[in-house]
Design an enzyme around this catalytic site. Structure first.
Site, mmCIF file in Angstrom:
data_model
loop_
_atom_site.group_PDB
_atom_site.id
_atom_site.type_symbol
_atom_site.label_atom_id
_atom_site.label_comp_id
_atom_site.label_asym_id
_atom_site.label_seq_id
_atom_site.Cartn_x
_atom_site.Cartn_y
_atom_site.Cartn_z
ATOM 1 N N LYS A 135 -6.891 -7.076 -12.177
ATOM 2 C CA LYS A 135 -5.833 -6.243 -11.602
ATOM 3 C C LYS A 135 -4.463 -6.731 -12.028
ATOM 4 O O LYS A 135 -4.255 -7.908 -12.307
ATOM 5 C CB LYS A 135 -5.917 -6.224 -10.073
ATOM 6 N N HIS A 164 -7.935 1.731 -9.497
ATOM 7 C CA HIS A 164 -7.496 1.633 -8.105
ATOM 8 C C HIS A 164 -6.017 1.251 -8.119
ATOM 9 O O HIS A 164 -5.644 0.278 -8.779
ATOM 10 C CB HIS A 164 -8.253 0.529 -7.367
ATOM 11 N N ARG A 200 -9.698 -3.452 9.144
ATOM 12 C CA ARG A 200 -10.363 -4.703 8.745
ATOM 13 C C ARG A 200 -10.352 -5.658 9.936
ATOM 14 O O ARG A 200 -9.324 -5.819 10.593
ATOM 15 C CB ARG A 200 -9.680 -5.329 7.530
ATOM 16 N N HIS A 214 -6.758 6.759 -6.618
ATOM 17 C CA HIS A 214 -7.742 6.370 -7.631
ATOM 18 C C HIS A 214 -7.664 7.364 -8.778
ATOM 19 O O HIS A 214 -7.696 8.579 -8.562
ATOM 20 C CB HIS A 214 -9.140 6.325 -7.020
ATOM 21 N N GLN A 269 -2.804 2.756 3.709
ATOM 22 C CA GLN A 269 -2.466 2.464 2.319
ATOM 23 C C GLN A 269 -1.938 3.717 1.615
ATOM 24 O O GLN A 269 -2.399 4.822 1.881
ATOM 25 C CB GLN A 269 -3.702 1.975 1.558
ATOM 26 N N ASP A 272 -2.759 4.933 -1.146
ATOM 27 C CA ASP A 272 -3.882 4.605 -2.013
ATOM 28 C C ASP A 272 -4.186 5.755 -2.962
ATOM 29 O O ASP A 272 -4.155 6.912 -2.565
ATOM 30 C CB ASP A 272 -5.106 4.335 -1.136
ATOM 31 N N CYS A 326 -11.826 3.536 -1.454
ATOM 32 C CA CYS A 326 -12.366 3.845 -2.781
ATOM 33 C C CYS A 326 -13.731 4.537 -2.784
ATOM 34 O O CYS A 326 -13.902 5.525 -3.514
ATOM 35 C CB CYS A 326 -12.378 2.602 -3.678
#
Length: 674
Positions: free
Chosen positions: A501, A547, A395, A417, A413, A415, A366
């Site tokens: 979320k 997100h 991570r 935004h 991901q 992912d 992000c």
């Protein structure tokens, strides 16, 4: 004259009872059936309801709801809590000198952490049958479970006198002004009575448990208070249920899950492997990476159609960026940190100097997406701007927490935004709900939608959280999904530290749920990273940042797919969609022609020309979960046919080659292209 207490029941009736009356007394007054069925009580004295023991007296006027086995979620938590206590009691009865620590209920059972006496080795699987039998003995004894309030000093003195060093340490840290409770198993102080400190609640007696509805499953190492610097304990795990039927159903599910384990199938299908040289990172083999590429192509088509723009951002970013975004304070212990200097190789001094600047491998995408958004001047006319990345993240998960593809250190991901105005939020989230719905159905999943609300520790004002939660809620309503059909539910305290979320919980073929997709409405990160757009009024405004992910991560989603389909992936996802296998070497030339035509039709196919019996080839390719085996021999070569054997079917059918190719081509077409 003593003033009677007024107890309001769910049906609207009110009973007047003497002070000292308990929920058990009310249940008995209503009828013997309810008295027998009642397990605990939800009592509200006007300060919020709490689950309590049946034998704990009312403290004033109250609302009462009796909990029975029909209230399955609450009932299961109660019985699992009790099974944990019975487990600890059984271990101490069998091996005096065992120290106990804590034992909570879990999603499907319970565990208790214990330390074996010095006179014996740590507990092992071999001890479980004896512990189970002792637990059944305690349950059949129908020992009353009695609550008492003790002082902190009483607790400390008891644990120290009995050599319970772990319990004594914990008791010394309890607040002096907090009401501290213990529970006896057996009449308090009587011979054979056993005591543990616990907040409760508990059932009325051990006999309320079904002695045939639990099973001890395994043992594992654990550390006192989760710190590997502390003493090592043994964690004994069990599964507990309301009755034997539920237990048997659970054990059957576990057997089925073991057959579907993606790690086992990954080896059999030659998809991937993991090894110590790269803890928590996946080595994808050609077969496994074909699945990945099919998913990636599918997702690219989906996001292109939905108006996303794909980007790629750096793996490593300066620590100051993570400090500004807030992740450094929240996630630093899970981040891989890298010194921004050349390592010392000239002498025996430190590898990295004290003056080193720090960078970190990104644990999420992000902040980098905000930096892309900030390049140039963005107008309100450019919004919504949907930025997508197949973003590789790292991570620093503990080694013991890693689990195949399901929990890894390096993951990618799907992912994205979405940067939008306040007025665009609800519509953008609604569109995402509809996109996720189509994608999950393409993969054969049903799902439930949950709204995770603000946690205690969070960024942002209450007004912002009120607004963000209301927007997500309204979007689901507008999509027609805030219904029982979609399992709609709100989860207090489960949101991220920066935003509420929506969560998508998929249900797989054997009834397990997997939390996968999310979308979060975030007003904090644009503020922290100073993201702006020029509004219609010519002034700068903050965008709202949504997100979102649908797969969650490619690694975990592939693991879920493997287990959901037990390795028998839909043909369009299967790494090898067909194998052409010969019966005799005379058919090798024809097999080559068949393979060529399959390739021309876009079908992922291989040939098996080995000098092996056809039954051997069938077994081997069945184990690898190849959807279709095209068997050819001399006759098929002469007639221009193939014998099609479909995975999971006993019979084969002989069809013209063109017909077989047409069938395979249709099955191999991704659902979004049909």
């Amino acid at each position: 004259m003593t003033e009677l207490l007024k107890i309001s029941l769910p049906d609207g009736s009110v009973r007047e009872v003497e002070p000292g009356t308990t929920p058990a007394d009310v249940a008995a007054a209503i009828g013997p059936g309810l008295a027998k069925a009642a397990l605990a009580a939800r009592v509200d004295h006007g300060t919020g309801g709490e689950v309590r023991d049946l034998n704990r007296p009312f403290e004033g006027d109250a609302e009462l709801a009796l909990i029975t086995a029909r209230d399955e979620d609450e009932a299961l938590e109660l019985v699992r809590h009790d099974y944990a206590h019975v487990l600890a009691e059984a271990v101490q009865a069998l091996w005096p000198g065992t120290q106990i620590t804590f034992g909570p209920a879990t999603d499907d059972g319970f565990y208790y952490d214990v330390k074996a006496p010095d006179s014996r080795d740590p507990f092992s699987m071999d001890d479980l049958p004896a512990i189970e039998e002792k637990m059944r003995e305690i349950i059949r004894a129908d020992k009353p479970l009695v609550r008492e309030v003790w002082s902190r000093e009483q607790l400390i003195a008891k644990w120290e006198a009995e050599g319970e060093t772990f319990k004594a340490e914990w008791a010394k840290e309890l607040p002096e002004d907090e009401e501290l409770t213990v529970y006896w198993s057996g009449e308090p102080g009587s011979e054979g009575a056993w005591l543990d400190m616990c907040r409760g609640p508990h059932l009325a007696s051990t006999g309320k448990l079904d002695p045939q509805a639990f099973k001890l499953m395994r043992v594992a190492g654990a550390y006192w208070r989760g710190d590997q610097k502390n003493a090592q304990l043994t964690r004994i795990y069990g599964t507990g249920w309301l009755n034997k039927k539920q237990l048997n159903a659970h054990l059957t599910r576990l057997e089925e899950a073991a057959k579907r384990d993606h790690r086992k199938l990954g080896r059999e299908m030659d998809l991937f492997h993991l090894q110590e040289e790269a803890h928590g990172s996946v080595f994808w083999h050609p077969q496994g990476y074909r699945i990945w590429r099919a998913l990636e192509s599918y997702m690219r088509r989906a996001i292109d159609d939905a108006g996303y723009r794909e980007i790629k951002t750096p793996q490593v970013m300066d620590a100051r960026q993570w400090e500004q975004s807030g992740h450094w304070g929240k996630y630093r212990e899970n981040m891989f940190v890298i010194p921004d200097e050349v390592p010392n190789v000239e002498d025996e001094g430190p590898l990295v100097s004290d003056a080193a600047e720090w960078m970190a491998l990104k644990p999420m995408n992000c902040p980098a997406h905000v930096l892309v958004f900030k390049q140039g001047i963005t107008s309100y006319r450019d919004l919504p701007l949907r930025l997508y990345e197949n973003g590789c993240c790292h991570r620093n998960e503990p080694h013991g927490a890693l689990h195949g593809l399901m929990r890894v250190r390096q993951f990618t991901q799907d992912d994205a935004h979405i940067f939008c105005t306040e007025g665009q939020i609800v519509d953008e989230v609604r569109k995402f709900c509809e996109l996720a719905d189509r994608i999950y159905k393409d993969f054969g999943f049903t799902y439930e939608i949950k709204l995770a609300l603000r946690p205690e520790q969070r960024f942002g004002s209450d007004a912002d959280w009120d607004k963000a939660e209301a927007e997500l809620r309204q979007a689901v309503i507008d999509a027609g999904m805030a219904t029982a059909e979609y399992g709609w539910e709100e989860l207090p305290g489960e949101g991220a530290f920066y935003a509420p979320k929506l969560e998508w919980h998929l249900t797989d073929a054997i009834g397990r749920t997997w939390q996968v997709g999310t979308i979060q409405s975030d007003r904090v990160l644009p503020e922290r990273l100073d993201a702006t757009y020029v509004g219609e009024d010519g002034e700068k405004h903050r965008p709202v940042m949504l997100h979102r992910a649908i797969f969650g991560s490619y690694e975990r989603f592939i693991g879920i797919l493997i287990e959901h389909y037990a390795g028998r992936l839909p043909v369009w996802l299967a790494p090898t969609q067909a194998v052409v296998a010969t019966i005799v070497s005379d058919a090798d030339g024809y097999a080559g022609e068949v393979l060529q035509k399959l390739a021309e039709a876009g079908i992922r196919a291989e040939s098996d020309l080995r000098n092996e019996k056809i039954n051997y080839k069938v077994r081997e390719h069945s184990l690898a979960k190849v959807p279709h085996l095209l068997v050819v021999g001399k006759r098929e070569a002469e007639e221009g046919t193939v014998a099609v054997r479909t995975l999971g079917q006993q019979q084969q059918k002989v069809v013209p080659l063109d017909e077989a190719i047409a069938m395979l081509a249709e099955e191999a077409t991704p659902p979004d292209l049909r």
